[in-house]
Design an enzyme around this catalytic site. Structure first.
Site, PDB file in Angstrom:
ATOM      1  N   LYS A   1     -10.420  14.861 -11.060  1.00  0.00           N
ATOM      2  CA  LYS A   1     -10.146  13.846 -12.082  1.00  0.00           C
ATOM      3  C   LYS A   1     -11.372  12.962 -12.226  1.00  0.00           C
ATOM      4  O   LYS A   1     -11.984  12.572 -11.230  1.00  0.00           O
ATOM      5  CB  LYS A   1      -8.932  12.986 -11.701  1.00  0.00           C
ATOM      6  CG  LYS A   1      -8.687  11.832 -12.670  1.00  0.00           C
ATOM      7  CD  LYS A   1      -7.523  10.946 -12.253  1.00  0.00           C
ATOM      8  CE  LYS A   1      -7.369   9.769 -13.214  1.00  0.00           C
ATOM      9  NZ  LYS A   1      -6.261   8.871 -12.856  1.00  0.00           N
TER      10      LYS A   1
ATOM     11  N   GLU B   1      -2.350  -3.712 -15.151  1.00  0.00           N
ATOM     12  CA  GLU B   1      -2.304  -3.074 -13.832  1.00  0.00           C
ATOM     13  C   GLU B   1      -2.687  -4.004 -12.690  1.00  0.00           C
ATOM     14  O   GLU B   1      -3.833  -4.447 -12.571  1.00  0.00           O
ATOM     15  CB  GLU B   1      -3.223  -1.850 -13.810  1.00  0.00           C
ATOM     16  CG  GLU B   1      -3.093  -1.022 -12.558  1.00  0.00           C
ATOM     17  CD  GLU B   1      -3.642   0.385 -12.724  1.00  0.00           C
ATOM     18  OE1 GLU B   1      -3.686   1.112 -11.738  1.00  0.00           O
ATOM     19  OE2 GLU B   1      -4.023   0.743 -13.862  1.00  0.00           O
TER      20      GLU B   1
END
Length: 389
Positions: free
Chosen positions: A137, A195
């Site tokens: 990723k 977040e």
């Protein structure tokens, strides 16, 4: 004025000036008054450095100092810290109280950095790297330089961001440079992050990684279908799993009694659905501060990639600009170590006059579609632009 002397009320954004601090979490809003007399620093993050800043604040007569800060994506770079001499704090009012903004500046010019097609090529290069097998990723970001016809009004922008970011972390935090002795900061990081990286309350810590997302739409049926699809998306669940497993691996070195849900839930902002996992734990060493734990976790695969070291190196090679504070940490901390540090997302670097640099990123894994990642990053930047112009 101490936090205890400030009664609860509405949003404390009226009259906020360039260089003053505002930070709102889901339950608490804090703001400073004035720039003169603040304790400031532009230096690498260190426990000794933070202790020195609090000592300087006490010497300056600040009775209950609270440190606000910006930590770059690359923590080897210098961070920006502020302890204000006058700080107000109050519970967050109902989000519906956020007043509509007044006249907003017009956009004179937008310049993507890099161009969307170049960003798409970056994603394709990442897909090639996945086939080689050393990384699974990579979070790739891009920026947009914006020129306005007039300065922004902080109060108007923050009210709009607060309305759109009901469960997030809305901020205007100064970025000092050099010896931090200038009359005004070089810039202000302004934004509304969804977040939380770390919140510490005594020996309890709370972590809420988000990874895997899809844009929302106006049609209720289609919007619900997207929400349900995200919950079972193999690609997004895989991306989210990388983030959670890496965070838990690090937390086990610092925490007992970890509570990790078996799988993610889906939460929504005004623009996106996100996969979310809310993790709690108890510190083995209660002396570790919120910022120390945040730096131990940073950068997570949510804003860097997996494995982290390889993804970080590829980001440096692929991205044609400096992230600076984007995808770093923004937050606050008391001298005893309690505090909140969010990821510096859905944000812009504002020069205090008419220029901003907006940022957005998207996690890519094997199977990612370059065109989809272009749309996702555009959606994230457009959400911020709606609050400004």
């Amino acid at each position: 004025m101490t936090a205890q002397e400030q009664p609860a009320g509405g949003w404390m954004v009226d009259g906020l000036a360039h260089g003053e601090v505002f930070f709102a979490s889901p339950t608490l809003q804090q703001r400073s008054h004035g720039v003169q007399g603040a304790v400031r620093a532009h230096e690498p993050v260190s426990a000794d450095g933070i202790r020195r800043l609090f000592a300087r604040a006490r010497e300056a007569g600040i009775a209950q100092p609270v440190l606000f800060g910006l930590v770059p994506f690359d923590t080897a770079r210098k961070a920006s810290f502020t302890i204000a001499p006058q700080l107000q704090a109050a519970p967050v009012p109902p989000r519906g109280m956020a007043a509509p903004a007044g006249r907003r500046p017009a956009v004179l010019q937008r310049q993507p950095v890099p161009a969307p097609e170049v960003y798409g090529d970056m994603v394709r290069k990442a897909l090639d790297l996945y086939e080689q097998g050393d990384v699974r990723k990579i979070v790739l970001s891009r920026a947009m330089d914006v020129e306005l016809d007039a300065p922004i009004a902080y109060a108007d922008v923050l009210r709009d961001l607060l309305r759109r970011n009901a469960h997030g972390y809305t901020f205007a935090v100064p970025a000092w440079e050099g010896d931090a002795a200038a009359d005004k900061p070089a810039a202000v990081m302004l934004g509304a992050s969804p977040e939380l990286l770390v919140r510490r309350e005594g020996d309890r810590v709370f972590i809420n990684p988000l990874a895997g997302s899809i844009p929302r739409v106006a049609d209720p049926a289609e919007d619900q279908a997207r929400r349900e699809g995200l919950a079972v998306s193999e690609k997004d669940l895989r991306e989210h799993g990388y983030v959670v497993s890496d965070i838990v691996r690090i937390l086990r070195d610092h925490c007992d009694d970890l509570d990790v849900p078996e799988g993610p839930s889906v939460i929504g902002t005004d623009a996106l659905w996100h996969l979310s996992t809310f993790i709690t734990g108890r510190l083995k060493n209660p002396a570790i501060s919120a910022l120390e734990l945040a730096c131990a976790l940073h950068p997570t695969p949510a804003i860097c990639g997996f494995p982290t070291a390889q993804a970080f190196a590829h980001i440096q090679a692929l991205e044609p600009f400096d992230r600076e504070y984007f995808a770093g940490l923004v937050g606050w901390q008391r001298e005893g170590g309690d505090g909140e540090w969010a990821l510096t997302l859905r944000c812009a670097k504002y020069d205090g006059d008419r220029r901003l640099r907006l940022y957005a990123g998207a996690g890519t894994v094997a199977g990612s579609d370059p065109d989809s990642e272009i749309r996702e990053t555009a959606m994230k930047m457009e959400t911020f632009m709606r609050a400004i112009a």
